[in-house]
Scaffold this motif. Structure first.
Motif, PDB file in Angstrom:
ATOM      1  N   THR A 187       0.818  -1.211   0.000  1.00 13.03           N
ATOM      2  CA  THR A 187       0.000   0.000   0.000  1.00 13.03           C
ATOM      3  C   THR A 187       0.852   1.262   0.000  1.00 13.03           C
ATOM      4  OG1 THR A 187      -1.902   1.069   1.065  1.00 13.03           O
ATOM      5  CG2 THR A 187      -0.195   0.154   2.506  1.00 13.03           C
ATOM      6  N   VAL A 188       0.191   2.407   0.022  1.00 13.05           N
ATOM      7  CA  VAL A 188       0.870   3.701  -0.056  1.00 13.05           C
ATOM      8  C   VAL A 188       1.913   3.829   1.050  1.00 13.05           C
ATOM      9  CG1 VAL A 188       0.563   6.202  -0.040  1.00 13.05           C
ATOM     10  CG2 VAL A 188      -1.226   4.728  -0.990  1.00 13.05           C
ATOM     11  N   SER A 189       3.126   4.154   0.639  1.00 15.01           N
ATOM     12  CA  SER A 189       4.221   4.326   1.598  1.00 15.01           C
ATOM     13  C   SER A 189       5.326   5.146   0.948  1.00 15.01           C
ATOM     14  CB  SER A 189       4.780   2.966   2.042  1.00 15.01           C
ATOM     15  OG  SER A 189       5.348   2.292   0.928  1.00 15.01           O
ATOM     16  N   LYS A 190       6.246   5.601   1.778  1.00 17.06           N
ATOM     17  CA  LYS A 190       7.425   6.300   1.264  1.00 17.06           C
ATOM     18  C   LYS A 190       8.473   5.238   0.953  1.00 17.06           C
ATOM     19  CE  LYS A 190       6.437  10.558   3.800  1.00 17.06           C
ATOM     20  NZ  LYS A 190       6.904  11.545   4.812  1.00 17.06           N
ATOM     21  N   CYS A 191       8.691   5.012  -0.327  1.00 17.67           N
ATOM     22  CA  CYS A 191       9.510   3.882  -0.765  1.00 17.67           C
ATOM     23  C   CYS A 191      11.003   4.219  -0.785  1.00 17.67           C
ATOM     24  CB  CYS A 191       9.052   3.447  -2.159  1.00 17.67           C
ATOM     25  SG  CYS A 191       9.942   2.022  -2.801  1.00 17.67           S
ATOM     26  N   PRO A 192      11.821   3.497  -0.010  1.00 14.78           N
ATOM     27  CA  PRO A 192      13.270   3.764   0.032  1.00 14.78           C
ATOM     28  C   PRO A 192      13.957   3.560  -1.318  1.00 14.78           C
ATOM     29  CG  PRO A 192      12.597   2.389   1.885  1.00 14.78           C
ATOM     30  CD  PRO A 192      11.435   2.447   0.951  1.00 14.78           C
ATOM     31  N   MET A 193      13.387   2.693  -2.169  1.00 17.05           N
ATOM     32  CA  MET A 193      14.033   2.408  -3.454  1.00 17.05           C
ATOM     33  C   MET A 193      13.960   3.583  -4.417  1.00 17.05           C
ATOM     34  SD  MET A 193      12.966  -1.546  -4.236  1.00 17.05           S
ATOM     35  CE  MET A 193      11.213  -1.192  -4.156  1.00 17.05           C
ATOM     36  N   VAL A 194      13.049   4.536  -4.157  1.00 14.54           N
ATOM     37  CA  VAL A 194      12.934   5.709  -5.031  1.00 14.54           C
ATOM     38  C   VAL A 194      13.003   6.997  -4.189  1.00 14.54           C
ATOM     39  CG1 VAL A 194      11.721   4.563  -6.923  1.00 14.54           C
ATOM     40  CG2 VAL A 194      10.392   5.460  -4.989  1.00 14.54           C
ATOM     41  N   ASN A 195      13.972   7.004  -3.281  1.00 16.25           N
ATOM     42  CA  ASN A 195      14.256   8.201  -2.469  1.00 16.25           C
ATOM     43  C   ASN A 195      13.058   8.648  -1.629  1.00 16.25           C
ATOM     44  OD1 ASN A 195      16.736   8.129  -3.814  1.00 16.25           O
ATOM     45  ND2 ASN A 195      16.075   9.609  -5.365  1.00 16.25           N
ATOM     46  N   ASN A 196      12.336   7.653  -1.128  1.00 15.48           N
ATOM     47  CA  ASN A 196      11.212   7.891  -0.204  1.00 15.48           C
ATOM     48  C   ASN A 196      10.050   8.675  -0.820  1.00 15.48           C
ATOM     49  OD1 ASN A 196      12.316   6.509   2.082  1.00 15.48           O
ATOM     50  ND2 ASN A 196      13.691   8.246   2.399  1.00 15.48           N
TER      51      ASN A 196
END
Length: 369
Positions: free
Chosen positions: A233-242
């Motif tokens: 679900t919606v989150s700040k993704c570390p793989m794309v700089n959050n």
């Protein structure tokens, strides 16, 4: 002869309402009924005031006629008729007050009730449109990842496990991204959750990261075939700089076959804000409604996943009756929200084809107090 207004006549009426300082709404009609009631009440009060004065004059006239004896007899008859007339006027004004007040109050209440229904229905229809747009779009994302997971370049790279094959995958994923600009990046992982290639290595340094404990990787590994997909679900993704993202995933299987052994996982990182914020901020409501309206997408706990007030993941929607409303597929309620009386409209994700987000679309609009 038709009783239906032509469009020019309807527009003329609406324009007339605007020129007189009001918008053409049922709420405005309810306000006008209250104004009418107050004016009728004021008029009746004035009639009763004047009638009271007439009654006093009649009494005084009778007293003076009595003092005059036979000379005032004729005047006494007139005074008596004035007194009778005053009594009748009093009866009529009392009846007018009771009947007009009751009718106008009933009219006002009917209009307010209808206005609430119209508002709630309109807002819940808009909420349903919002969640339907999201479900339809995300259905395409679930299809993309399942299709790309069968790509020969990806399958062969997980067999060879060489730098050259992973570089080739990166180029292949980059070509896909050039056409599918709704994604931040596409990433390929081995069975241990190590990212071995991505499509935008110049922007995102995800190669070498381990993602085995993420929701999208673990949910993909639990699927029984390539027909299914994983999701985070919606989150700040570390793989794309959050960046705020959604991640869809699918297992890569032996020979690209849907039921083959799992040899890796493909993840597609979707630009969530570009879709969701555009939807919630682009809802067609009048300019005068915007400042008193909050439009959002929330999960089952009320956590904001998209928000016209830009508080995604930083706030929750809470109001009395939320659990009951969220059990309905579509509807509205009048409830207190942030200490103000509001119309809260809702629509639940009905899904599209094989995908359903399971989220809730909510529109909160502050009512006039």
């Amino acid at each position: 002869m038709s009783n239906t207004l032509s469009r020019p006549e309807e527009s003329s009426l609406k324009q007339g309402a605007k020129e007189k300082g009001g918008s053409f709404t049922l709420e405005r009609v309810a306000e006008l009924s209250e104004i009418l009631a107050s004016k009728v009440e004021a008029a009746i009060n004035e009639i009763e005031r004047l009638n009271g004065q007439t009654h006093m004059i009649a009494i005084n006239a009778r007293i003076e006629a009595s003092r005059a004896g036979m000379a005032g007899k004729a005047f006494s008859v007139v005074a008596e008729q004035m007194n009778d007339l005053s009594g009748k006027i009093g009866i009529v004004s009392k009846k007018m007050r009771n009947e007009s007040r009751g009718s106008i109050d009933e009219l006002g209440n009917l209009i307010k009730t209808q206005a609430t229904i119209v508002r709630g229905t309109r807002l819940s229809d808009l909420a349903l449109t919002n969640i339907d747009l999201i479900d339809r779009n995300l259905y395409e994302r679930s299809c993309d990842v399942r299709w790309w997971a069968t790509d020969d370049t990806i399958v062969n790279a997980l067999h060879k496990k060489s730098k050259e094959s992973f570089d080739l995958v990166s180029k292949r994923l980059g070509i896909i991204l050039n056409s599918y600009t709704v994604y931040f990046d596409l990433v390929l992982c081995d069975l241990d959750g190590n990212v071995v290639a991505n499509g935008r290595p110049e922007n995102y340094k995800s190669v070498g990261m381990n993602v085995k404990n993420t929701g999208w990787f673990s949910s993909a590994m639990k699927t029984s075939s390539g027909k299914e997909f994983g999701f985070q679900t919606v989150s700040k993704c570390p793989m794309v700089n959050n960046e705020l993202s959604l991640v869809f995933s699918c297992t890569v299987r032996e020979h690209g076959e849907q039921n083959g052994p799992i040899i890796g996982v493909l993840g597609v990182i979707f630009r969530w804000e570009d879709l969701a914020q555009k939807i919630v901020k682009g809802v067609p409501i009048a300019d005068e409604e915007k400042d008193k309206t909050r439009i959002c997408i929330v999960d089952g706990n009320g956590l904001l996943l998209a928000d016209s007030k830009d508080l995604v993941l930083d706030d929750k929607i809470e109001f009395l009756g939320k659990n009951e409303l969220f059990k309905e597929k579509k509807g509205f309620t009048i409830s207190d929200y942030d200490d103000e009386k509001c119309c809260v409209a809702h629509a639940f994700s009905t899904g599209y084809e094989t995908y359903a987000s399971g989220w809730h679309s909510v529109i909160v609009q502050r009512l006039k107090t």
